[in-house]
Design an enzyme around this catalytic site. Structure first.
Site, PDB file in Angstrom:
ATOM      1  N   GLU A   1       5.276  -3.058   9.252  1.00 33.49           N
ATOM      2  CA  GLU A   1       4.699  -4.200   8.597  1.00 33.49           C
ATOM      3  C   GLU A   1       5.235  -5.499   8.431  1.00 33.49           C
ATOM      4  O   GLU A   1       4.875  -6.319   8.402  1.00 33.49           O
ATOM      5  CB  GLU A   1       4.422  -3.664   7.022  1.00 33.49           C
ATOM      6  CG  GLU A   1       3.823  -2.539   6.746  1.00 33.49           C
ATOM      7  CD  GLU A   1       2.430  -3.255   6.680  1.00 33.49           C
ATOM      8  OE1 GLU A   1       1.862  -4.046   5.787  1.00 33.49           O
ATOM      9  OE2 GLU A   1       1.252  -2.578   7.136  1.00 33.49           O
TER      10      GLU A   1
ATOM     11  N   TYR B   1       5.479  -6.454   0.368  1.00 31.61           N
ATOM     12  CA  TYR B   1       6.212  -5.525   0.831  1.00 31.61           C
ATOM     13  C   TYR B   1       6.574  -5.888   2.304  1.00 31.61           C
ATOM     14  O   TYR B   1       7.784  -5.552   2.633  1.00 31.61           O
ATOM     15  CB  TYR B   1       5.392  -4.369   1.104  1.00 31.61           C
ATOM     16  CG  TYR B   1       5.980  -2.840   2.054  1.00 31.61           C
ATOM     17  CD1 TYR B   1       6.969  -2.152   1.334  1.00 31.61           C
ATOM     18  CD2 TYR B   1       5.784  -2.734   3.309  1.00 31.61           C
ATOM     19  CE1 TYR B   1       7.425  -1.322   2.066  1.00 31.61           C
ATOM     20  CE2 TYR B   1       6.312  -2.040   4.089  1.00 31.61           C
ATOM     21  CZ  TYR B   1       7.174  -0.983   3.506  1.00 31.61           C
ATOM     22  OH  TYR B   1       7.851   0.072   4.099  1.00 31.61           O
TER      23      TYR B   1
ATOM     24  N   SER C   1      10.487  -1.631   9.023  1.00 30.18           N
ATOM     25  CA  SER C   1       8.838  -1.471   9.184  1.00 30.18           C
ATOM     26  C   SER C   1       7.978  -2.244   9.963  1.00 30.18           C
ATOM     27  O   SER C   1       8.394  -3.377  10.125  1.00 30.18           O
ATOM     28  CB  SER C   1       8.443  -1.439   7.585  1.00 30.18           C
ATOM     29  OG  SER C   1       6.985  -1.355   7.796  1.00 30.18           O
TER      30      SER C   1
ATOM     31  N   ASP D   1      20.790   3.987  -8.481  1.00 30.79           N
ATOM     32  CA  ASP D   1      19.329   3.167  -8.439  1.00 30.79           C
ATOM     33  C   ASP D   1      19.854   1.892  -7.701  1.00 30.79           C
ATOM     34  O   ASP D   1      20.735   1.328  -7.701  1.00 30.79           O
ATOM     35  CB  ASP D   1      19.042   2.858  -9.822  1.00 30.79           C
ATOM     36  CG  ASP D   1      17.620   2.429  -9.849  1.00 30.79           C
ATOM     37  OD1 ASP D   1      17.064   1.493  -8.833  1.00 30.79           O
ATOM     38  OD2 ASP D   1      16.811   2.955 -10.665  1.00 30.79           O
TER      39      ASP D   1
HETATM   40  P1  NAP Z   1       8.391   7.320  -0.050  1.00 26.85           P
HETATM   41  O1  NAP Z   1       7.978   8.849   0.499  1.00 26.85           O
HETATM   42  O2  NAP Z   1       7.735   6.433  -0.855  1.00 26.85           O
HETATM   43  O3  NAP Z   1       9.930   7.423  -0.535  1.00 26.85           O
HETATM   44  C1  NAP Z   1      10.503   6.345  -1.236  1.00 26.85           C
HETATM   45  C2  NAP Z   1      11.806   6.947  -1.942  1.00 26.85           C
HETATM   46  O4  NAP Z   1      12.430   5.975  -2.477  1.00 26.85           O
HETATM   47  C3  NAP Z   1      11.548   7.802  -2.787  1.00 26.85           C
HETATM   48  O5  NAP Z   1      12.651   8.894  -2.905  1.00 26.85           O
HETATM   49  C4  NAP Z   1      11.936   7.064  -4.351  1.00 26.85           C
HETATM   50  O6  NAP Z   1      12.353   7.896  -5.328  1.00 26.85           O
HETATM   51  C5  NAP Z   1      13.149   6.279  -3.803  1.00 26.85           C
HETATM   52  N1  NAP Z   1      13.242   4.970  -4.731  1.00 26.85           N
HETATM   53  C6  NAP Z   1      12.158   3.950  -5.013  1.00 26.85           C
HETATM   54  N2  NAP Z   1      12.632   3.079  -5.669  1.00 26.85           N
HETATM   55  C7  NAP Z   1      13.914   3.482  -5.727  1.00 26.85           C
HETATM   56  C8  NAP Z   1      15.197   2.848  -6.571  1.00 26.85           C
HETATM   57  N3  NAP Z   1      15.034   1.634  -7.169  1.00 26.85           N
HETATM   58  N4  NAP Z   1      16.083   3.516  -6.473  1.00 26.85           N
HETATM   59  C9  NAP Z   1      16.658   4.458  -5.681  1.00 26.85           C
HETATM   60  N5  NAP Z   1      15.311   5.166  -5.380  1.00 26.85           N
HETATM   61  C10 NAP Z   1      14.365   4.559  -5.199  1.00 26.85           C
HETATM   62  O7  NAP Z   1       8.700   6.692   1.305  1.00 26.85           O
HETATM   63  P2  NAP Z   1       8.898   7.174   2.812  1.00 26.85           P
HETATM   64  O8  NAP Z   1       7.442   7.453   3.674  1.00 26.85           O
HETATM   65  O9  NAP Z   1       9.942   8.447   3.063  1.00 26.85           O
HETATM   66  O10 NAP Z   1       9.744   6.001   3.772  1.00 26.85           O
HETATM   67  C11 NAP Z   1      11.137   5.899   3.474  1.00 26.85           C
HETATM   68  C12 NAP Z   1      11.445   4.492   4.079  1.00 26.85           C
HETATM   69  O11 NAP Z   1      11.027   4.178   5.254  1.00 26.85           O
HETATM   70  C13 NAP Z   1      10.740   3.541   2.944  1.00 26.85           C
HETATM   71  O12 NAP Z   1      12.068   2.536   2.891  1.00 26.85           O
HETATM   72  C14 NAP Z   1       9.544   2.818   3.550  1.00 26.85           C
HETATM   73  O13 NAP Z   1       9.473   1.710   3.287  1.00 26.85           O
HETATM   74  C15 NAP Z   1      10.145   2.964   5.104  1.00 26.85           C
HETATM   75  N6  NAP Z   1       9.220   2.992   5.924  1.00 26.85           N
HETATM   76  C16 NAP Z   1       8.271   4.112   5.917  1.00 26.85           C
HETATM   77  C17 NAP Z   1       7.272   4.273   6.889  1.00 26.85           C
HETATM   78  C18 NAP Z   1       6.267   5.388   6.775  1.00 26.85           C
HETATM   79  O14 NAP Z   1       5.359   5.297   7.620  1.00 26.85           O
HETATM   80  N7  NAP Z   1       6.394   6.479   6.134  1.00 26.85           N
HETATM   81  C19 NAP Z   1       7.472   3.314   8.043  1.00 26.85           C
HETATM   82  C20 NAP Z   1       8.101   2.418   8.115  1.00 26.85           C
HETATM   83  C21 NAP Z   1       9.262   2.213   7.083  1.00 26.85           C
HETATM   84  P3  NAP Z   1      11.326   8.393  -6.524  1.00 26.85           P
HETATM   85  O15 NAP Z   1      11.035   9.846  -6.067  1.00 26.85           O
HETATM   86  O16 NAP Z   1      12.150   8.532  -7.576  1.00 26.85           O
HETATM   87  O17 NAP Z   1      10.041   7.759  -6.461  1.00 26.85           O
HETATM   88  O1  G4F Z   2      -1.594   4.291   4.746  1.00 25.85           O
HETATM   89  P1  G4F Z   2      -1.573   2.899   4.113  1.00 25.85           P
HETATM   90  O2  G4F Z   2      -1.472   2.648   3.085  1.00 25.85           O
HETATM   91  O3  G4F Z   2      -0.111   2.363   5.105  1.00 25.85           O
HETATM   92  P2  G4F Z   2       0.287   1.041   5.458  1.00 25.85           P
HETATM   93  O4  G4F Z   2      -0.173  -0.081   4.512  1.00 25.85           O
HETATM   94  O5  G4F Z   2      -0.036   0.725   7.122  1.00 25.85           O
HETATM   95  O6  G4F Z   2       1.932   1.040   5.184  1.00 25.85           O
HETATM   96  C1  G4F Z   2       2.528   2.370   5.583  1.00 25.85           C
HETATM   97  O7  G4F Z   2       3.221   2.160   6.902  1.00 25.85           O
HETATM   98  C2  G4F Z   2       4.163   1.173   6.984  1.00 25.85           C
HETATM   99  C3  G4F Z   2       4.516   1.078   8.307  1.00 25.85           C
HETATM  100  O8  G4F Z   2       3.837   0.243   9.101  1.00 25.85           O
HETATM  101  C4  G4F Z   2       5.163   1.243   6.025  1.00 25.85           C
HETATM  102  F1  G4F Z   2       6.171   0.430   6.144  1.00 25.85           F
HETATM  103  C5  G4F Z   2       4.799   1.531   4.771  1.00 25.85           C
HETATM  104  O9  G4F Z   2       5.874   1.872   3.730  1.00 25.85           O
HETATM  105  C6  G4F Z   2       3.688   2.703   4.547  1.00 25.85           C
HETATM  106  O10 G4F Z   2       4.291   3.830   4.699  1.00 25.85           O
HETATM  107  O11 G4F Z   2      -2.826   1.900   4.883  1.00 25.85           O
HETATM  108  C7  G4F Z   2      -3.071   2.192   6.335  1.00 25.85           C
HETATM  109  C8  G4F Z   2      -4.273   1.460   6.593  1.00 25.85           C
HETATM  110  C9  G4F Z   2      -4.280  -0.108   5.887  1.00 25.85           C
HETATM  111  O12 G4F Z   2      -4.768  -1.055   6.720  1.00 25.85           O
HETATM  112  C10 G4F Z   2      -5.245  -0.067   4.760  1.00 25.85           C
HETATM  113  O13 G4F Z   2      -5.891  -1.144   4.272  1.00 25.85           O
HETATM  114  O14 G4F Z   2      -5.250   2.111   5.882  1.00 25.85           O
HETATM  115  C11 G4F Z   2      -6.206   1.033   5.135  1.00 25.85           C
HETATM  116  N1  G4F Z   2      -6.962   1.768   4.438  1.00 25.85           N
HETATM  117  C12 G4F Z   2      -8.236   1.774   4.338  1.00 25.85           C
HETATM  118  N2  G4F Z   2      -8.574   2.519   2.907  1.00 25.85           N
HETATM  119  C13 G4F Z   2      -6.499   2.564   2.923  1.00 25.85           C
HETATM  120  C14 G4F Z   2      -7.513   2.901   2.297  1.00 25.85           C
HETATM  121  N3  G4F Z   2      -5.150   2.439   2.807  1.00 25.85           N
HETATM  122  C15 G4F Z   2      -4.925   3.467   1.632  1.00 25.85           C
HETATM  123  N4  G4F Z   2      -3.649   3.474   1.151  1.00 25.85           N
HETATM  124  N5  G4F Z   2      -5.937   3.608   0.880  1.00 25.85           N
HETATM  125  C16 G4F Z   2      -7.370   3.602   1.157  1.00 25.85           C
HETATM  126  O15 G4F Z   2      -8.077   3.885   0.471  1.00 25.85           O
END
Ligand code: NAP
Ligand code: G4F
Length: 330
Positions: free
Chosen positions: A130, A152, A128, A61
């Site tokens: 973000e 975040y 990210s 973890d």
């Molecule tokens: P995700 O689907 O939410 O997966 C997150 C993972 O982290 C899950 O496997 C979760 O395990 C694990 N986790 C959470 N808390 C933990 C802990 N305390 N110890 C160990 N494992 C833990 O995220 P993703 O979309 O694949 O993204 C992967 C990474 O890239 C994340 O760091 C995210 O912030 C970053 N990121 C994502 C995006 C995007 O657009 N997807 C963009 C930029 C950066 P469980 O299955 O147990 O919950």
């Molecule tokens: O899909 P989202 O929740 O993604 P967000 O906030 O952009 O974050 C994701 O991308 C990041 C990279 O830039 C990652 F780092 C992060 O871990 C994650 O994967 O929301 C996207 C947009 C936001 O502006 C939000 O306000 O969609 C808007 N939105 C509008 N209605 C909504 C909703 N988002 C969610 N989740 N749910 C809604 O109903």
């Protein structure tokens, strides 16, 4: 110090969206893959169920440094990919301390475990877009100043800088990928892309009647997760570590995502989408659009999947899922 295994990688967050795609990529490259998984009362292996007989799972973890040290000592990986995080922006407003513990301090715990066990391990940090938040420059590059807009985003800025710090302080091969939003049929249902694709499919089948969303005007640079994990791997194959923006260079609004997803099934999103204050965030990131020139020139990275194809693929996958044609997640 015992030698690490040259083609063994440890992934934190292996049960997540990116973890599953990265595992497939590394297995294809001939790696042994070890996945760090936290304890829970029910297993959440849906995304990696099809890979389970090819990988090793270790318990650990990000909140517990001893478990990270133990996992590294036991498995001696050559590469560590830190994908684990509390990754949902909306939840970070309600659980800011947990988000900080996991998404920020968790990175330090893992870097420190590497420094202690084997500083020659190569490290990838999932940073990210973000972090750019209230953007100071358009498009965003590796040199654009950060201005995070959520707990975040703040936690990711910490994770990014502690990665840079361990690289500079201890000479670790530690790289940070500043990835813009990337999606897939394996995306969690709480994220807006999957929420829309799933709802469009469910509405077309008569199983749902409306879709409640927040800010439709937010714009994101959306790509396909399968393309983005390739950039992670490429970063760790370079002689020198570094920071790289990974994105498509295109931006689209949430509204456009809705339009395309519903139109793909012959519907008008305006007939079904309802604005719900519950999904409006205390602070918003209005516009993200990146410039991946450095990743293109240094890593030879490019994306294959465009926005329209991504939306259509997600909607089709959700339709198949709801009709029972897909078992689990494709
Ligand atoms: P995700 O689907 O939410 O997966 C997150 C993972 O982290 C899950 O496997 C979760 O395990 C694990 N986790 C959470 N808390 C933990 C802990 N305390 N110890 C160990 N494992 C833990 O995220 P993703 O979309 O694949 O993204 C992967 C990474 O890239 C994340 O760091 C995210 O912030 C970053 N990121 C994502 C995006 C995007 O657009 N997807 C963009 C930029 C950066 P469980 O299955 O147990 O919950
Ligand atoms: O899909 P989202 O929740 O993604 P967000 O906030 O952009 O974050 C994701 O991308 C990041 C990279 O830039 C990652 F780092 C992060 O871990 C994650 O994967 O929301 C996207 C947009 C936001 O502006 C939000 O306000 O969609 C808007 N939105 C509008 N209605 C909504 C909703 N988002 C969610 N989740 N749910 C809604 O109903």
């Amino acid at each position: 110090m015992a030698e690490h295994h040259p083609r063994r990688a440890l992934i934190t967050g292996i049960t997540g969206q990116d973890g599953s795609y990265l595992t497939e990529l590394l297995l294809d490259q001939g790696y042994e893959v070890v996945g760090l998984v936290r304890r829970s009362s029910t297993v959440s292996f849906e995304r990696i169920a099809h890979l389970q007989d090819q990988i090793t799972i270790v318990s650990g973890d990000l909140l517990d440094e001893a478990s990270l040290i133990e996992a590294l000592r036991l498995h001696r990986p050559a590469e560590v990919y830190n994908l684990a995080a509390q990754s949902f922006v909306q939840t970070s407003f309600g659980q800011p301390v947990l988000t900080g513990e996991t998404t920020a301090l968790g990175v330090t715990r893992l870097l420190d475990a590497i420094r202690i066990v084997d500083p020659s391990i190569r490290f990838y940090q999932a940073s990210s877009s973000e972090m750019f938040g209230k953007v100071q420059e358009v498009p965003q590059t590796e040199t654009t100043p950060f201005y995070p807009r959520s707990p975040y985003g703040v936690a990711k800025v910490y994770g990014h800088w502690i990665t840079v710090n361990y690289r500079e302080s201890y000479g670790l091969h530690a790289s940070s990928g500043i990835l813009f939003n990337h999606e897939s049929p394996r995306r969690g249902l709480e994220f807006v892309s999957r929420k829309i694709s799933h709802a469009a499919a469910a509405i077309s089948l008569g199983r749902q009647h409306e879709l409640r969303l927040g800010n439709l005007d937010a714009k994101r640079d959306w790509g396909f997760a399968g393309d983005y994990v390739r950039a992670m791997w490429l970063m760790l194959q370079q002689d020198e570590p570094g920071d790289y923006v990974v994105c498509t260079g295109e931006t689209h609004s949430v509204r456009e995502f809705c339009e395309l997803a519903f139109a793909h099934l012959g519907m008008d999103y305006g007939d079904y989408v309802v604005i719900d204050e519950a999904f409006i965030r205390p602070a918003e990131v209005d516009l993200l659009v990146g410039d991946a020139s450095r990743a293109a020139s240094d890593l030879g990275w490019h994306r294959d999947v465009g926005f329209q194809e991504l939306v259509a693929t997600m909607v089709d996958a959700d339709l198949d899922l709801l009709q029972g044609k897909l078992k689990g997640i494709s």
